[in-house]
Enzyme design. Structure first.
Site, mmCIF file in Angstrom:
data_model
loop_
_atom_site.group_PDB
_atom_site.id
_atom_site.type_symbol
_atom_site.label_atom_id
_atom_site.label_comp_id
_atom_site.label_asym_id
_atom_site.label_seq_id
_atom_site.Cartn_x
_atom_site.Cartn_y
_atom_site.Cartn_z
ATOM 1 N N PRO A 50 48.879 31.883 25.689
ATOM 2 C CA PRO A 50 47.920 32.356 26.626
ATOM 3 C C PRO A 50 47.211 33.602 26.095
ATOM 4 O O PRO A 50 47.842 34.519 25.586
ATOM 5 C CB PRO A 50 48.775 32.684 27.826
ATOM 6 C CG PRO A 50 50.072 32.004 27.611
ATOM 7 C CD PRO A 50 50.172 31.660 26.192
ATOM 8 N N GLU A 51 45.920 33.615 26.223
ATOM 9 C CA GLU A 51 45.124 34.805 25.920
ATOM 10 C C GLU A 51 44.812 35.484 27.255
ATOM 11 O O GLU A 51 45.342 35.070 28.285
ATOM 12 C CB GLU A 51 43.836 34.397 25.188
ATOM 13 C CG GLU A 51 44.116 33.598 23.930
ATOM 14 C CD GLU A 51 42.881 33.189 23.154
ATOM 15 O OE1 GLU A 51 41.856 33.893 23.250
ATOM 16 O OE2 GLU A 51 42.940 32.168 22.462
#
Length: 288
Positions: free
Chosen positions: A2-3
């Site tokens: 996840p960014e």
DNA sequence: CACTTGACCTGTCCGC
DNA sequence: TGCGGACAGGTCAAGT
């Protein structure tokens, strides 16, 4: 992992699901991911109530009534998934994702007083979760080094350019991925914003004009805001707090679209390697 | 110092 | 079908 947009999506999901819930039990695997002592867990986690869920960069913070917080980095494959008492019925789209928990990748399980659960899953075990005094969080190494939030109102194009240019001799992609330059950009949104600004990822920072950098700043914020709106991007491992996938990948213009036409000029998107990462470009729009 | 590369893990996919 | 190698949305430590 996840960014920023995926972590923000998880945060927003958790806010609506776990606020005011009280932890009655905790279990975790012994090898990795949660190194706190049983004493600390018993004293500051079990019996505590969740007051807030915050995010800084790609790190989530679950604040507890005990004055401690669970501080979590999902890295590449981490997930934080809430499973309510009433599970989805068989055949529901989320059924296979959520009804099977806990599973082999579950590292930490929290049980709440209403019998519901929060699972921290992490297939590759790069992620971490630790229990810290809330006021100590700003002092940890990660928080000391990480750059500003790119989506905050105060983050101007001027500051973006000034910070990016600290890495003048490296590729623009490496500079975007450097968390001490700015927080939260990862491989997806680096490629997407560079495509938007028509900049080749391997361009050296010192070769970029002010006009190009202002455009990159604008594209980066637009792409990340859109991704948050769409609930993030999903490959086979990313799901949000409710076990659902995000839809940004339906809107992606370069990332993982190798072999497909560029939405702007119809040239075929190519995949290459820049800054040690798989990188997607339009060879016509983005030239060295 | 600035910058690049390898390591950390497990699962999956692709070519032989 | 089996096996080897490359690769996966991140970050550090160690190397040049």
């Amino acid at each position: 992992m996840p960014e920023l947009p995926e972590v923000e999506t998880v945060r927003r999901g958790l806010l609506g699901l776990v606020i005011d819930k009280t932890v009655t039990a905790e279990s975790h695997d012994t090898e990795k991911g949660f190194p706190n002592t049983p004493h600390d867990v018993q004293t500051f986690l079990v019996g505590a109530t969740i007051r807030d869920v915050r995010r800084r960069a790609k790190v989530l913070m679950i604040d507890l009534s005990s004055g401690y917080s669970l501080v979590i980095h999902l890295k590449m494959t981490g997930q934080l998934v809430y499973v309510g008492e009433t599970r989805f019925g068989a055949g529901h789209p989320s059924d296979s994702l959520v009804n099977a928990l806990p599973d082999a990748s579950t590292r930490v399980t929290l049980t709440f007083s209403d019998g519901t659960h929060l699972y921290f899953n992490d297939q590759r075990k790069f992620g971490w979760m630790r229990l810290l005094p809330t006021i100590e969080i700003p002092n940890i190494d990660f928080m000391q080094k990480v750059g500003p939030e790119p989506l905050s109102d105060e983050f101007t194009s001027k500051e973006f350019i000034q910070r990016i240019q600290r890495r003048k001799n490296t590729s623009i992609k490496a500079a975007l991925l450097d968390q001490s330059v700015l927080a939260g950009v990862g491989n997806i949104y680096a490629d997407e914003s560079l495509w938007g600004a028509k900049i080749h990822p391997a361009r050296r920072v010192y070769t970029l004009s002010k006009t190009e950098l202002v455009l990159l700043y604008t594209e980066l914020r637009a792409v990340m805001n859109l991704a948050i709106e769409k609930g993030g991007s999903s490959n086979h491992t990313y799901i949000n707090a409710e076990g659902k996938k995000g839809s940004y990948m339906d809107f992606a213009r370069a990332f993982r679209r190798e072999g497909q036409p560029c939405p702007r000029c119809e040239a075929t998107i190519e995949k290459l390697r820049v800054a040690g990462r798989g990188t997607h470009i339009c060879p016509v729009c983005q030239v060295l």
